[in-house]
Design an enzyme around this catalytic site. Structure first.
Site, PDB file in Angstrom:
ATOM      1  N   ASN A 121       0.894  -1.173   0.000  1.00  0.00           N
ATOM      2  CA  ASN A 121       0.000   0.000   0.000  1.00  0.00           C
ATOM      3  C   ASN A 121       0.929   1.220   0.000  1.00  0.00           C
ATOM      4  OD1 ASN A 121      -2.972   0.505   2.104  1.00  0.00           O
ATOM      5  ND2 ASN A 121      -2.685   0.866  -0.051  1.00  0.00           N
ATOM      6  N   GLU A 156     -10.857  -0.838  -2.388  1.00  0.00           N
ATOM      7  CA  GLU A 156     -10.895   0.378  -1.563  1.00  0.00           C
ATOM      8  C   GLU A 156     -11.635   1.513  -2.249  1.00  0.00           C
ATOM      9  OE1 GLU A 156      -7.806   1.922   0.908  1.00  0.00           O
ATOM     10  OE2 GLU A 156      -6.519   0.206   0.455  1.00  0.00           O
ATOM     11  N   CYS A 174      -4.791  -3.299   2.895  1.00  0.00           N
ATOM     12  CA  CYS A 174      -5.624  -2.294   3.553  1.00  0.00           C
ATOM     13  C   CYS A 174      -5.584  -2.592   5.045  1.00  0.00           C
ATOM     14  CB  CYS A 174      -7.057  -2.331   3.022  1.00  0.00           C
ATOM     15  SG  CYS A 174      -8.153  -1.170   3.860  1.00  0.00           S
ATOM     16  N   GLY A 175      -4.958  -1.703   5.813  1.00  0.00           N
ATOM     17  CA  GLY A 175      -4.759  -1.959   7.236  1.00  0.00           C
ATOM     18  C   GLY A 175      -6.046  -1.964   8.041  1.00  0.00           C
ATOM     19  N   THR A 176      -6.901  -0.954   7.818  1.00  0.00           N
ATOM     20  CA  THR A 176      -8.177  -0.942   8.545  1.00  0.00           C
ATOM     21  C   THR A 176      -9.048  -2.106   8.090  1.00  0.00           C
ATOM     22  OG1 THR A 176      -9.082   0.661   6.958  1.00  0.00           O
ATOM     23  CG2 THR A 176      -8.191   1.548   9.033  1.00  0.00           C
ATOM     24  N   CYS A 211      -6.412   5.493   7.684  1.00  0.00           N
ATOM     25  CA  CYS A 211      -5.735   4.480   6.871  1.00  0.00           C
ATOM     26  C   CYS A 211      -4.694   3.802   7.751  1.00  0.00           C
ATOM     27  CB  CYS A 211      -5.083   5.140   5.659  1.00  0.00           C
ATOM     28  SG  CYS A 211      -4.081   4.027   4.669  1.00  0.00           S
ATOM     29  N   GLY A 212      -4.855   2.514   7.986  1.00  0.00           N
ATOM     30  CA  GLY A 212      -3.953   1.792   8.876  1.00  0.00           C
ATOM     31  C   GLY A 212      -2.550   1.635   8.332  1.00  0.00           C
ATOM     32  N   ASN A 235      -7.242  10.300   0.015  1.00  0.00           N
ATOM     33  CA  ASN A 235      -7.342   9.215  -0.948  1.00  0.00           C
ATOM     34  C   ASN A 235      -6.729   9.664  -2.272  1.00  0.00           C
ATOM     35  OD1 ASN A 235      -8.787   7.269   0.645  1.00  0.00           O
ATOM     36  ND2 ASN A 235     -10.613   8.550   0.423  1.00  0.00           N
TER      37      ASN A 235
END
Length: 262
Positions: free
Chosen positions: A15, A189, A199-201, A76-77, A67
């Site tokens: 990411n 996403e 995607c962390g979250t 955003c994780g 974004n």
């Protein structure tokens, strides 16, 4: 008259993000067209998102996340882990930090390229048919599937993200499959409007969903594999409340430079 902007590029499990040290406040945070241009992979630097590191009271720094479409985004994780690495490389922090993001305060610890990032507590989890829906800093939809490696994530994810239920605000769509030693997750996403490498979250939401699915309680750690690498999610579950939520994974410097904008 052209403007020169210094930037750094970081990636967390694939990411990737453009990071700008904006402690001087010179970058116009309302300029969505500029953000969109910088994130463009053909005409700009290229990234899934852009972050400004800014000064703020009572915290080491503030994270302002955009974004790739230029709009200021939710948490955003993977970006959070990358901005922690960026702050360390700027000598703002050393091993530990407390910083502010759009969803509130976050703590983190960094060792080499691994960042263990504190996430928000989660206590509101809904069901939509077989899927789980929750907010882990950003809104997520999680659906168990089979043969995930062959799934058309772009079209399947886009259809859910744009349906009557979620189309107005959008939602991140995660597909998850159990595998030996943990789970495999692929994510469509919103804001990027495509599948990303991580995607962390989303990984966090997927892990929480599987704790519910498997009826797990207490202190839990769940490995989540994504296209770009390996993430680890840990939390404490009491009833349907999830606290001490942490997202651990890599955050790596890629390159830095200066871009000239007309």
């Amino acid at each position: 008259m052209s403007t020169k902007i210094q930037f750094s590029k970081y990636q967390g499990a694939g990411n990737d993000f453009v990071l700008i040290d904006n402690r001087n406040g010179l970058f116009d945070r309302k300029n969505e067209e500029l953000v969109k241009k910088l994130c463009d992979r053909r005409f700009g630097i290229g990234g899934d998102g852009l972050m400004l590191l800014q000064n703020t009271e009572n915290f080491d720094f503030e994270m302002v996340y955009y974004n790739a479409d230029g709009a200021e985004g939710t948490m955003c994780g993977n970006g959070g882990r990358c901005i922690v690495a960026f702050a360390r490389d700027l000598n703002i922090i050393s091993e530990k930090t407390d910083f502010l993001a759009v969803d509130g305060p976050h703590d983190a610890e960094i060792s080499s390229d691994q960042v263990n990032l504190g996430m928000i507590n989660v206590d509101k989890i809904a069901r939509d048919g077989e899927s789980f829906v929750m907010n882990t800093g950003s809104p997520h939809y999680i659906l168990k599937v089979e043969n995930l490696k062959d799934l058309d994530v772009f079209n399947e994810g886009s259809a859910i993200r744009n349906n009557e239920t979620y189309g107005a605000k959008g939602i991140n769509v995660n597909f998850i499959e159990e595998e030996e030693g943990g789970y495999f997750v692929r994510t469509f996403e919103r804001g990027v409007e495509d599948e990303t490498f991580a995607c962390g979250t989303g990984a966090t939401a997927a892990a929480i969903a599987m704790a519910i699915d498997k009826d797990l309680y207490g202190d839990i750690s769940i490995p989540i594999r994504v296209l770009g690498g390996q993430l680890y999610i840990s939390f404490t579950r009491q009833g349907n409340t999830f606290t001490n939520v942490y997202l651990k994974g890599p955050a790596n410097f890629v390159f830095s430079g200066v871009i000239e904008i007309d």
